[in-house]
Write an enzyme that holds these catalytic residues in place. Sequence first.
Site, PDB file in Angstrom:
ATOM      1  N   TYR A 104       5.429  -4.810   8.177  1.00  0.00           N
ATOM      2  CA  TYR A 104       4.943  -5.807   9.139  1.00  0.00           C
ATOM      3  C   TYR A 104       5.406  -7.214   8.784  1.00  0.00           C
ATOM      4  CZ  TYR A 104       1.869  -2.165  10.902  1.00  0.00           C
ATOM      5  OH  TYR A 104       1.386  -1.010  11.433  1.00  0.00           O
TER       6      TYR A 104
ATOM      7  N   LYS B 245       3.622   6.469  -1.016  1.00  0.00           N
ATOM      8  CA  LYS B 245       4.662   7.497  -0.901  1.00  0.00           C
ATOM      9  C   LYS B 245       5.677   7.220  -2.014  1.00  0.00           C
ATOM     10  CE  LYS B 245       6.687  10.854   1.453  1.00  0.00           C
ATOM     11  NZ  LYS B 245       6.125  12.198   1.621  1.00  0.00           N
TER      12      LYS B 245
ATOM     13  N   ASP C 130       1.030  11.699   2.926  1.00  0.00           N
ATOM     14  CA  ASP C 130       0.987  12.892   3.788  1.00  0.00           C
ATOM     15  C   ASP C 130      -0.124  13.844   3.333  1.00  0.00           C
ATOM     16  OD1 ASP C 130       2.754  12.763   1.650  1.00  0.00           O
ATOM     17  OD2 ASP C 130       4.049  14.346   2.369  1.00  0.00           O
TER      18      ASP C 130
ATOM     19  N   ASP D 297      -2.724   0.997   8.484  1.00  0.00           N
ATOM     20  CA  ASP D 297      -2.862   0.959   9.933  1.00  0.00           C
ATOM     21  C   ASP D 297      -3.105   2.376  10.464  1.00  0.00           C
ATOM     22  OD1 ASP D 297      -2.821   0.129  12.528  1.00  0.00           O
ATOM     23  OD2 ASP D 297      -0.720  -0.460  12.573  1.00  0.00           O
TER      24      ASP D 297
END
Length: 342
Positions: free
Chosen positions: A124, A171, A204, A228
């Site tokens: 962002y 991640k 995930d 988000d």
Amino acid sequence: MRYRVVLIPGDGTGPEITEATVRVLEATGVKFEWMEYLVGETALKQKGTPLPDEVIEAIRQTKVALKGPITTPIASGFRSVNVALRKALNLYANIRPAKYMPGVKSRFPETDIVVIRENTEDLYSGVEYFMNPETAISLKIITREASERIVRFAFEYAQKEGRKKVTAVHKANILKYSDGLFLEVARYVAQQYPDIAFEDRIVDNMCMQLVQKPELYDVLVLPNLYGDIISDLCAGLVGGLGVAPSGNIGDDGALFEAVHGSAPKYTGKNKVNPTALILTGAMMLKYLGEAEAALTVERAVRKVIAEGKFVTYDLKPNRDDPTAVGTSQMADAIVKVIKAGI
Ligand code: NAD
């Protein structure tokens, strides 16, 4: 004592839920001086800009704002005013509690999670460009400073709220530099809070675990993009957008807004659920040091929802239920409970 608060009714259904929220907050007896400002589509039409400088200046002075949703046109027009506000005021922490309330349809009644999302960087940051007409590049920026600030915020929050565990989500197995840095910093900060348990999860796997055993999770801390996405997932666990509050906090101020958008198709119809913004208002009360009033609002909301009589269409078992009430009538019911004393 009277709290000066910048009030931004926003676009679409924003003014209706804001009016409802103001009435509920005032019913607690806490005194406010609301400073109302236009932001978004309405400001663009009347003032030529969706985010007039005077709004940012006013929030810098009052240090607290309550905001309805703002419509952001997709792929054209202005960039997100919400992102611009968070950046301009350095509101680096986005807090989104996801707690089950009896009476709200949910498959996960054990859920009581607080998502703490980094609000200023990651994908962002707005650094994106076309390398050539066929290739677009968006940069994921993660800094040690912002990571440490948000993880520390999460641990401080956990300590203050009597929570037991912080889970850092990343991640880092694939994004070894950016998410690797976030994880390294999270592990470092965690050592300084031995009374709070710490663990990390790959994003995930986190998604899968949240829909299998959400009761195992307490406070989650995440970089911006995962935050988000996961915060909407958590809102879904406990009944969806109509009941999901949030606060954007910085060192010098805070802006409180519901998670949901402006629901433009219902504008002016006295239809949408005011709960998310009312609970957001309760978060604001707590931030202002009015913990008792905050609890009163939360209890009144819970009571009205648990009774299931004076609730909006989305909280009825059948969405076409003719007994569903409007935004304003649901607020009336909550005000009545507060005034009756609970
Ligand atoms: P939305 O949240 O407005 O609506 C998604 C769905 O949820 C719709 O079916 C809507 O009717 C329903 N819904 C939303 N709020 C509800 C409520 N309080 N009670 C009952 N039902 C409710 O999301 P969208 O349609 O993707 O976005 C509409 C506009 O809002 C877009 O311009 C978007 O950019 C903007 N938006 C703003 C914010 C914000 O200001 N913080 C957040 C999200 C979206």
